[in-house]
Design a protein around this motif. Structure first.
Motif: not given
Length: 384
Positions: A131-140, A291-303
């Protein structure tokens, strides 16, 4: 002989390695498997006969000059400092291994850059989804470069902003829990742990990938609910000014976290993959404190968990007594039926079966007929 499957396993925390072992256990015994990781000790005691390839640990390696350090990171990459010998050694070791073994499928858990490297090296890759905010060029670019993605969670927990083209090449295994131990009965778990049979019990859990559960907020919880027993499992983050309370007890590192989840009336935990699916498997009111994780992984999973009613998303720890009382009341009222089905006991087997099917699809003609005449590709004709 079957083509090998190679896994790259990130060494931060334990979750990547535990997930890999759960999947590898379900692969056919005849399937050659190798694991490339910077921490081979994560696989100590693993019962399956696999090849372990140690990689240099590049974390913290100093960049040789200020000018190299100042070079901007390309948009399609996340962490590629210049001038590091350990990085060159890592890439060379990975490529040499994939080439020497004739790897048929490279499963990456996780690294966007290695997905690109695999495509450049002409090796089919599968990326483990997180999970996470992974719409950046690297993940895409990494998603685009892979022959498929493996999501070790239920499709209902997918983020609404995950693009349709990527969803179409993603396999959802169902909730993958890597713990083989389980004890679902609350009373039995409490007897085994020596915990009170009738008292309300709130268990706060932290895994090995973060700084620990913040202790100060839990002291406020203990004051707000003096008749409730609060037990912490895993590391704690102390600031040094906290006041201890008799109804707040730290059990530290334990061997069977699942027993504590089973014993609990309410679980407070981060959004680590295995923790989430252990709670879903057992079925307990869940306060998800990411918890804080790169790309807000855990925040998005909690959502995502909150969106289906499986947990309460706690973006901020309460700092007052009424805030804690309200939170505990909301947890007591949570309908845990919403958790049903988010854990799949066959998820690891489903993931392993899908990997084998991808291997068969990609290599079946070579497997059936041996090497045969293939379409000729001219690199020059591609314009690269």
């Amino acid at each position: 002989m079957a083509k090998p499957i190679s896994f790259f396993v990130h060494h931060q925390g334990r979750g990547h390695a535990q997930r890999t072992m759960a999947i590898v256990r379900e692969l056919p015994a005849s399937q050659p498997v190798s694991v490339l990781t910077a921490d081979p000790s994560l696989f100590d005691g693993f019962e399956r006969d696999i090849e372990i390839v140690p990689l240099p640990n590049m974390i913290g390696a100093p960049v040789p000059t200020p000018a190299l350090y100042d070079q901007p990171t390309p948009a399609v990459m996340h962490c590629v400092p210049l001038g590091l010998a350990p990085m060159r050694q890592t890439m060379r070791r990975i490529l040499d291994h994939l080439d020497d073994r004739g790897t048929g499928l490279f499963v990456i858990d996780v690294s966007a850059e290695l997905a690109l490297l695999a495509r450049i090296a002409s090796v089919p890759a599968i990326k483990i989804r997180m999970h996470g905010n992974r719409s950046d060029a690297g993940h895409t670019a990494a998603y685009d470069a892979c022959t498929g993605m493996l999501a070790p969670f239920d499709a209902r927990l997918e983020q609404p902003d995950y693009p349709d083209w990527a969803r179409a090449k993603t396999f959802y295994s169902g909730g993958l829990c890597t713990s083989s131990q389980r004890r679902d009965d609350r009373a039995e778990a409490r007897r085994a742990l020596g915990l009170p049979a009738e008292r309300e019990l709130v268990v706060a859990i932290t895994g090995g990938g973060g700084a620990g559960t913040p202790y100060a907020p839990l002291t406020m919880a203990a004051r707000a609910a003096p008749d409730t027993l609060f037990v912490t499992v895993g590391p704690l983050h102390r600031e040094g000014h906290e006041t201890d309370f008799a109804n707040l007890v730290n059990h530290g590192w334990v061997s069977h976290t699942s027993d504590y989840i089973a014993a609990a009336d309410i679980v407070i935990a981060s959004a680590g993959d295995n923790t989430v699916h252990e709670i879903m498997r057992t079925g307990r009111p869940y306060i998800c404190a990411p918890e804080w994780r790169y790309f807000d992984e855990q925040q998005r999973k909690a959502e995502s968990l909150a969106a289906v009613g499986a947990a309460i998303h706690l973006p901020r720890w309460p700092g007052d007594l009424e805030g804690w009382r309200d939170l505990l009341e909301r947890a007591r009222a949570l309908d845990i039926e919403c958790q049903r089905g988010l854990h799949d006991p066959h998820a690891a087997a489903r993931a392993a079966g899908w990997l084998m099917s991808r291997m068969d699809t990609l290599w079946q003609e070579e497997t059936r007929q041996g090497r045969r005449a293939a379409p000729q590709v001219s690199i020059a004709a591609t314009g690269t």
